[in-house]
Design a protein around this motif. Sequence first.
Motif, PDB file in Angstrom:
ATOM      1  N   ASP A  16       9.619   4.287 -10.009  1.00 21.27           N
ATOM      2  CA  ASP A  16       8.740   3.581  -9.085  1.00 21.27           C
ATOM      3  C   ASP A  16       8.098   2.366  -9.756  1.00 21.27           C
ATOM      4  N   ALA A  17       8.870   1.721 -10.646  1.00 22.32           N
ATOM      5  CA  ALA A  17       8.290   0.625 -11.413  1.00 22.32           C
ATOM      6  C   ALA A  17       8.634  -0.736 -10.826  1.00 22.32           C
ATOM      7  N   VAL A  32       7.727  -6.186 -11.542  1.00 19.86           N
ATOM      8  CA  VAL A  32       7.808  -5.053 -12.458  1.00 19.86           C
ATOM      9  C   VAL A  32       6.416  -4.511 -12.714  1.00 19.86           C
ATOM     10  N   ASP A  33       6.272  -3.195 -12.535  1.00 27.84           N
ATOM     11  CA  ASP A  33       5.040  -2.536 -12.950  1.00 27.84           C
ATOM     12  C   ASP A  33       5.199  -2.214 -14.430  1.00 27.84           C
ATOM     13  N   THR A  61      10.052   2.208 -17.954  1.00 31.29           N
ATOM     14  CA  THR A  61      10.395   2.985 -19.135  1.00 31.29           C
ATOM     15  C   THR A  61      11.559   2.380 -19.899  1.00 31.29           C
ATOM     16  N   ALA A  62      12.027   1.216 -19.468  1.00 28.78           N
ATOM     17  CA  ALA A  62      13.140   0.532 -20.140  1.00 28.78           C
ATOM     18  C   ALA A  62      14.402   1.367 -20.135  1.00 28.78           C
ATOM     19  N   CYS A  63      14.620   2.109 -19.045  1.00 31.48           N
ATOM     20  CA  CYS A  63      15.839   2.927 -18.984  1.00 31.48           C
ATOM     21  C   CYS A  63      17.061   2.063 -18.759  1.00 31.48           C
ATOM     22  N   GLY A  64      16.868   0.860 -18.212  1.00 36.39           N
ATOM     23  CA  GLY A  64      17.966  -0.088 -18.113  1.00 36.39           C
ATOM     24  C   GLY A  64      18.850   0.061 -16.886  1.00 36.39           C
ATOM     25  N   LEU A  65      18.480   0.961 -15.964  1.00 39.42           N
ATOM     26  CA  LEU A  65      19.310   1.136 -14.772  1.00 39.42           C
ATOM     27  C   LEU A  65      19.302  -0.121 -13.904  1.00 39.42           C
ATOM     28  N   CYS A  66      18.122  -0.776 -13.800  1.00 40.41           N
ATOM     29  CA  CYS A  66      18.028  -1.966 -12.960  1.00 40.41           C
ATOM     30  C   CYS A  66      18.788  -3.126 -13.590  1.00 40.41           C
ATOM     31  N   VAL A  67      18.818  -3.156 -14.928  1.00 41.13           N
ATOM     32  CA  VAL A  67      19.542  -4.227 -15.618  1.00 41.13           C
ATOM     33  C   VAL A  67      21.009  -4.180 -15.228  1.00 41.13           C
TER      34      VAL A  67
END
Lengths: 271, 190
Positions: A154-155, A166-167, A172-178
């Motif tokens: 939910d960021a 971006v919140d 968490t820098a998981c990188g899925l959106c990248v």
Amino acid sequence: MFNIAISILTMGILGAFFAYGLSIAKNKFKVEEDPRIDQVEEVLPGANCGACGYPGCRALAEAIASGQVDANSCPVGGSETAQEIAQMLGVEIIETERQVVVLLCRGTETAAQRKAEYRGIRQCYAASLVQSGDKFCSYGCLGYGDCVDVCNFDALHIDKEGLPVVDREKCTACGLCVKACPKNLLELHPVSRKFFVFCMSLDNPKSSRKNCKNACTGCMICTKGAQNGEIVVENNLSLINNLDILENEEAMQWVGKCPTKAIGFLEENQN
Amino acid sequence: MELILLFISAAIINNFVLSYFLGICPFLGVSKKIDAAFSMGLAVIFVMSITSVISWLVNHLILIPFHLEILQYVVFILVIASLVQFVEMVIKKISPPLYRALGIFLPLITTNCAILGLALFISLREYSFIQGLVFGLGASVGFTLALVIMAGIREELETADIPESLKGAGITLIVAGILSLAFMGFAGLI
């Protein structure tokens, strides 16, 4: 009546008999697993998001416990989790700074006009397949929120300007959106870094100026103070090579003269 | 002699997979590599032969004397489920790579109709204890045979030029059908 009673009795006895047999077998064939795997898994977030590259938290825990990867391999858990695991396993970790995702585009609805009305599936990925999207700028954010959809934390949210925000606390820098962004506009950077070029357009200056009011047009003004090549312009796009330029006040004055404010600090448009 | 015939009949002529179409799920699922197929076959041989013994004992010592034939299905499933749990523990202990290779298909032996079918056939055809054991061994050897043959063919298929639309499940089912036809040819053997 007798039949029912004896049926129940038979099933009960048989069930108990097999259960007893299995419990003996379980003890006899117990697999000795590294107890640290369970401990590490307990500390991990348990989101099973796969951001670490392993199929789940359990697999990462096995890898950490066997020493294949470092204790700070979980990008979601951050440094707290890493510290806890390191303490548990008695290993040192190199403190790494938390990263957050940054959107490198300022093509808001007002700044970057749409060239046509898109009526297809409301996804950036689908929209980008048609003529590179419905904006004049073929590099800019389409604003259909593929990144928002993939975010498990939910960021990300689309603001009223039509761009994802971006919140920075929740990210968490998981990188899925990248990975999800078809235009590759999202990048992971250390949380302390605030100075970016908020444009990815490689269009020539004329087209850039026409397509988006906030685009980098490659005018070179930001490079004037950068004597040692801290900032250069390549392919009509400004590129920050060295963050040392932040110390150089004179150079930063030139940077401040950017006509479209494409280069600058994060606080100005996002939290 | 009669027992040998029973064994051959169960293994080849009335092959569980290719003639009765029992246990198709692992037949299609674990037949990609010969190694895994063979190990799966061994697990099934173990479960099937012990199932035939225990289900016969339970049937003749408990169910028939108390006239509880109606409980056959439930009891047999209980026996099979326990045995599969047991086999799972043993394999996990002895060979973790095999445990991972078999994956979900190992617990799925529990619901494998070939094994329940075996237990029910033994009770239906009123086999004696020895006959039941031989029948169970034959059936499981036949199952392994079918699985390994299928795996062998599918390993060759990897390099074959298959029409795009038939790749994957399509060609597998066609191969299974042809294999089944071939096994039908054994019908005149006895």
